[in-house]
Design a protein around this motif. Structure first.
Motif, PDB file in Angstrom:
ATOM      1  N   ARG A 108       0.586  -1.361   0.090  1.00 15.43           N
ATOM      2  CA  ARG A 108      -0.562  -0.397   0.118  1.00 15.43           C
ATOM      3  C   ARG A 108       0.882   1.366  -0.103  1.00 15.43           C
ATOM      4  O   ARG A 108       0.307   2.160  -0.657  1.00 15.43           O
ATOM      5  N   ASN A 109       1.779   0.914   1.198  1.00 16.26           N
ATOM      6  CA  ASN A 109       3.091   2.288   0.916  1.00 16.26           C
ATOM      7  C   ASN A 109       3.485   2.546   0.234  1.00 16.26           C
ATOM      8  O   ASN A 109       4.234   3.938  -0.002  1.00 16.26           O
ATOM      9  N   TRP A 110       4.916   1.475  -0.582  1.00 18.67           N
ATOM     10  CA  TRP A 110       4.921   2.157  -1.429  1.00 18.67           C
ATOM     11  C   TRP A 110       4.976   1.186  -2.924  1.00 18.67           C
ATOM     12  O   TRP A 110       5.430   2.004  -3.571  1.00 18.67           O
ATOM     13  N   CYS A 111       5.036   0.257  -3.263  1.00 20.25           N
ATOM     14  CA  CYS A 111       4.379  -0.198  -4.898  1.00 20.25           C
ATOM     15  C   CYS A 111       3.058   0.904  -5.182  1.00 20.25           C
ATOM     16  O   CYS A 111       3.010   1.007  -6.052  1.00 20.25           O
ATOM     17  N   MET A 112       2.232   0.713  -4.663  1.00 25.06           N
ATOM     18  CA  MET A 112       0.784   1.499  -5.638  1.00 25.06           C
ATOM     19  C   MET A 112       1.331   2.784  -5.407  1.00 25.06           C
ATOM     20  O   MET A 112       0.897   3.789  -6.790  1.00 25.06           O
ATOM     21  N   LYS A 113       2.047   3.528  -4.217  1.00 30.77           N
ATOM     22  CA  LYS A 113       2.768   5.006  -4.384  1.00 30.77           C
ATOM     23  C   LYS A 113       3.413   5.150  -5.016  1.00 30.77           C
ATOM     24  O   LYS A 113       3.263   6.074  -5.709  1.00 30.77           O
ATOM     25  N   ALA A 114       4.314   4.361  -5.545  1.00 27.50           N
ATOM     26  CA  ALA A 114       5.301   4.315  -6.760  1.00 27.50           C
ATOM     27  C   ALA A 114       4.261   4.320  -7.881  1.00 27.50           C
ATOM     28  O   ALA A 114       5.428   5.335  -8.765  1.00 27.50           O
ATOM     29  N   VAL A 115       3.491   3.563  -8.074  1.00 25.64           N
ATOM     30  CA  VAL A 115       2.744   3.575  -9.228  1.00 25.64           C
ATOM     31  C   VAL A 115       2.064   5.072 -10.007  1.00 25.64           C
ATOM     32  O   VAL A 115       2.321   5.670 -11.122  1.00 25.64           O
ATOM     33  N   GLU A 116       1.572   5.557  -8.241  1.00 23.98           N
ATOM     34  CA  GLU A 116       0.740   6.978  -8.376  1.00 23.98           C
ATOM     35  C   GLU A 116       1.799   7.561  -9.018  1.00 23.98           C
ATOM     36  O   GLU A 116       1.006   8.688  -9.549  1.00 23.98           O
ATOM     37  N   LYS A 117       2.753   7.863  -8.320  1.00 18.46           N
ATOM     38  CA  LYS A 117       3.498   8.738  -8.591  1.00 18.46           C
ATOM     39  C   LYS A 117       4.185   8.911  -9.349  1.00 18.46           C
ATOM     40  O   LYS A 117       4.691   9.711 -10.353  1.00 18.46           O
ATOM     41  N   ALA A 118       4.229   8.218 -10.475  1.00 18.92           N
ATOM     42  CA  ALA A 118       4.573   7.970 -12.076  1.00 18.92           C
ATOM     43  C   ALA A 118       4.168   7.812 -12.985  1.00 18.92           C
ATOM     44  O   ALA A 118       4.792   8.818 -13.947  1.00 18.92           O
ATOM     45  N   LYS A 119       2.863   7.634 -12.738  1.00 15.80           N
ATOM     46  CA  LYS A 119       1.530   8.024 -13.528  1.00 15.80           C
ATOM     47  C   LYS A 119       1.621   9.935 -13.685  1.00 15.80           C
ATOM     48  O   LYS A 119       1.260  10.670 -14.172  1.00 15.80           O
ATOM     49  N   ALA A 120       1.899  10.165 -12.190  1.00 17.52           N
ATOM     50  CA  ALA A 120       1.631  12.362 -11.800  1.00 17.52           C
ATOM     51  C   ALA A 120       2.687  12.765 -12.683  1.00 17.52           C
ATOM     52  O   ALA A 120       3.065  13.505 -12.930  1.00 17.52           O
ATOM     53  N   LYS A 121       4.084  11.797 -12.500  1.00 17.64           N
ATOM     54  CA  LYS A 121       4.946  12.353 -13.127  1.00 17.64           C
ATOM     55  C   LYS A 121       4.978  12.301 -15.484  1.00 17.64           C
ATOM     56  O   LYS A 121       5.509  13.008 -15.335  1.00 17.64           O
ATOM     57  N   GLU A 122       4.585  11.226 -15.267  1.00 19.66           N
ATOM     58  CA  GLU A 122       4.075  11.402 -16.598  1.00 19.66           C
ATOM     59  C   GLU A 122       3.414  12.369 -16.705  1.00 19.66           C
ATOM     60  O   GLU A 122       3.937  12.358 -18.119  1.00 19.66           O
ATOM     61  N   ALA A 123       2.162  12.747 -15.961  1.00 16.97           N
ATOM     62  CA  ALA A 123       0.716  13.330 -16.783  1.00 16.97           C
ATOM     63  C   ALA A 123       1.285  14.989 -16.127  1.00 16.97           C
ATOM     64  O   ALA A 123       1.602  15.855 -17.530  1.00 16.97           O
ATOM     65  N   GLU A 124       2.708  15.294 -15.613  1.00 25.10           N
ATOM     66  CA  GLU A 124       3.275  16.422 -15.272  1.00 25.10           C
ATOM     67  C   GLU A 124       4.123  16.642 -17.206  1.00 25.10           C
ATOM     68  O   GLU A 124       4.361  17.417 -17.758  1.00 25.10           O
ATOM     69  N   ALA A 125       5.445  15.320 -17.132  1.00 25.08           N
ATOM     70  CA  ALA A 125       5.307  15.802 -18.321  1.00 25.08           C
ATOM     71  C   ALA A 125       4.951  15.957 -19.303  1.00 25.08           C
ATOM     72  O   ALA A 125       5.287  16.972 -20.423  1.00 25.08           O
ATOM     73  N   LYS A 126       3.737  15.410 -19.334  1.00 22.62           N
ATOM     74  CA  LYS A 126       3.124  15.383 -21.114  1.00 22.62           C
ATOM     75  C   LYS A 126       2.783  17.014 -20.747  1.00 22.62           C
ATOM     76  O   LYS A 126       2.459  17.614 -21.924  1.00 22.62           O
ATOM     77  N   ALA A 127       1.789  16.952 -19.801  1.00 18.60           N
ATOM     78  CA  ALA A 127       1.542  18.651 -19.747  1.00 18.60           C
ATOM     79  C   ALA A 127       1.936  20.098 -20.086  1.00 18.60           C
ATOM     80  O   ALA A 127       2.204  20.690 -20.831  1.00 18.60           O
ATOM     81  N   ALA A 128       3.737  19.415 -19.375  1.00 17.52           N
ATOM     82  CA  ALA A 128       4.612  20.309 -19.329  1.00 17.52           C
ATOM     83  C   ALA A 128       5.765  20.404 -21.442  1.00 17.52           C
ATOM     84  O   ALA A 128       5.480  21.583 -22.060  1.00 17.52           O
TER      85      ALA A 128
END
Length: 440
Positions: A108-128
């Motif tokens: 819950r605290n590492w594997c799933m959050k890592a996926v969420e962070k990766a998705k957020a980072k990808e979305a941020e990169a796309k927005a930029a």
């Protein structure tokens, strides 16, 4: 030696990958690109050594990485593999309840959050990397510092480029997208603006290629000759053409306000937007002056226009036509906004006049040409056009020539009148107002 935040911030990349240890198996890898990535080496009870990676710094702070290290080692101490859990392997059925609970916490605290962070980072990169975001980055980094007048480029981005393709990824823009923009501009009758827009987009995508955001320049793929023929504007109407044009304007079916606007453009020597976006608060008809604020001028400097008797009379008539609007030329759809940017272009294109091809901006060149031929001082004319004098002369020549320009613009208004009348009288024009009638 343990890492610190200050050391992490100052780590410099090298030609090859290297790592710095924080102790307990935790380390950070530094790539030649400058990317920094957390890793951990640990052993499970069988003696097997495994390596697991968390993610990048600073997305994961030093404190995050140390907590993650402790959780990984706690799992490994109970015989479970953090690497297998991260990979998505199921928790072993024979694991002790405490180990299962710890494993679920880890997921819950590492594997799933890592996926969420990766998705957020990808979305941020796309927005930029959307055209809108990248265009304003290009504008701030390249255009503004290098251009004395970047407002034309800003206008192109704001008006035509970003509304059409702003939400697209810069790497996804096609030749068809660029042609759709230029065709729309050409349909407004602005072929040269379509060509300018293509040129601006060509520069934008060249910068995107240099920044490795795309490998293709869709604007450069369209030859300029397929949009419009680049031409220098050298049209100055002859005295006879001035008369024919204005007689055709007043004899046409266009709105009275549009007739007066075109006449004022010739008399006042201002740019189209400076007139069509004028507000009554800028005009002092008693003093026969029009003070245009700097934010509406091409060079961001305020400009004072001395008004001829004819211009004052036209503005007096327009005051009645404005129906109480703050705008001199209110929109037909709403008194709270000015007429459309291309309204005057549209009526000119529909005009049937025996005058060679011209555009509204040629009114300024026409005035300048005849005033020079009449022997008026070039400094007065340039000041009337709101042009900046270059070089040393421009540094020392700060005079406004207000009185001289007033006399010059009155001469010009009388000269234009003489071309309109040409023995025909004033019937086709109609009376403008009390100031003009009393002086006539």
């Amino acid at each position: 030696m343990a890492l610190s935040d200050s050391k992490l911030r100052t780590l410099k990349p090298a030609d090859r990958v290297f790592s710095e240890s924080d102790g307990g198996g935790l380390y950070i890898e530094i790539m030649p690109t400058g990317k920094r990535r957390w890793g951990l080496k640990y052993r499970i009870p069988t003696g097997k050594q495994e390596t697991i990676r968390l993610g990048d710094y600073p997305a994961y702070s030093l404190a995050d990485a140390r907590t993650w290290r402790d959780d990984c080692k706690a799992l490994a101490g109970r015989g479970l593999s953090p690497m297998a859990l991260k990979r998505g392997d199921p928790i072993p059925e024979d694991a002790a309840p405490a180990a299962k609970e710890l494993a679920q916490f880890f997921i819950r605290n590492w594997c799933m959050k890592a996926v969420e962070k990766a998705k957020a980072k990808e979305a941020e990169a796309k927005a930029a990397d959307t055209v809108e975001a990248f265009a304003w980055r290009w504008y701030a980094e390249i255009v503004e510092p290098a251009n004395s007048n970047p407002r034309n480029i800003k206008r192109i981005l704001d008006k035509d480029a970003i509304p059409a393709i702003g939400s697209k990824q810069i790497a996804d823009v096609t030749v068809t997208d660029i042609l759709a923009i230029t065709d729309k501009i050409k349909n407004r009758g602005a072929d040269q603006m379509a060509l300018q827009t293509r040129n601006v987009l060509k520069r934008l995508f060249a910068y995107a290629i240099a920044r490795e955001k795309t490998t293709f320049n869709p604007a450069a793929a369209i030859e300029a000759k397929f949009i419009a023929q680049a031409k220098s504007r050298d049209v100055a109407l002859s005295p006879e053409e001035i008369g024919r044009l204005l007689r055709a304007i007043y004899q046409s079916s266009m709105k009275r306000a549009h007739k007066l606007a075109l006449h004022l453009l010739i008399l006042c020597m201002v740019r189209k937007s400076e007139l069509t976006e004028a507000k009554w608060e800028e005009l002092d008809l008693e003093k026969a002056e029009w003070a245009i604020p700097g934010e509406r001028m091409k060079k961001d400097k305020p400009h004072l226009v001395p008004l001829s008797r004819q211009a004052v009379a036209m503005f007096e008539e327009l005051k009645g036509l404005a129906s109480g609007s703050e705008w001199v030329f209110p929109s037909r759809s709403s008194l709270k906004k000015p007429i459309a940017h291309n309204a005057l272009n549209t009526v000119v294109r529909a005009l049937e006049a025996d005058v060679r091809d011209f555009v509204i901006h040629d009114f300024r060149r026409t005035a300048s040409t005849h005033l020079h031929e009449a022997g008026f001082n070039s400094d007065w004319i340039e000041k009337a056009l709101a042009h900046e004098t270059k070089g040393i002369r421009g540094v020392y020549n700060r005079a406004q020539y207000a009185d001289q320009r007033r006399d010059m613009l009155q001469w010009w208004a009388d000269f234009v009148d003489s071309q309109i009348q040409d023995g025909r009288g004033k019937v086709i024009i109609g009376p403008f107002g009390k100031a003009y009638q009393s002086a006539a």
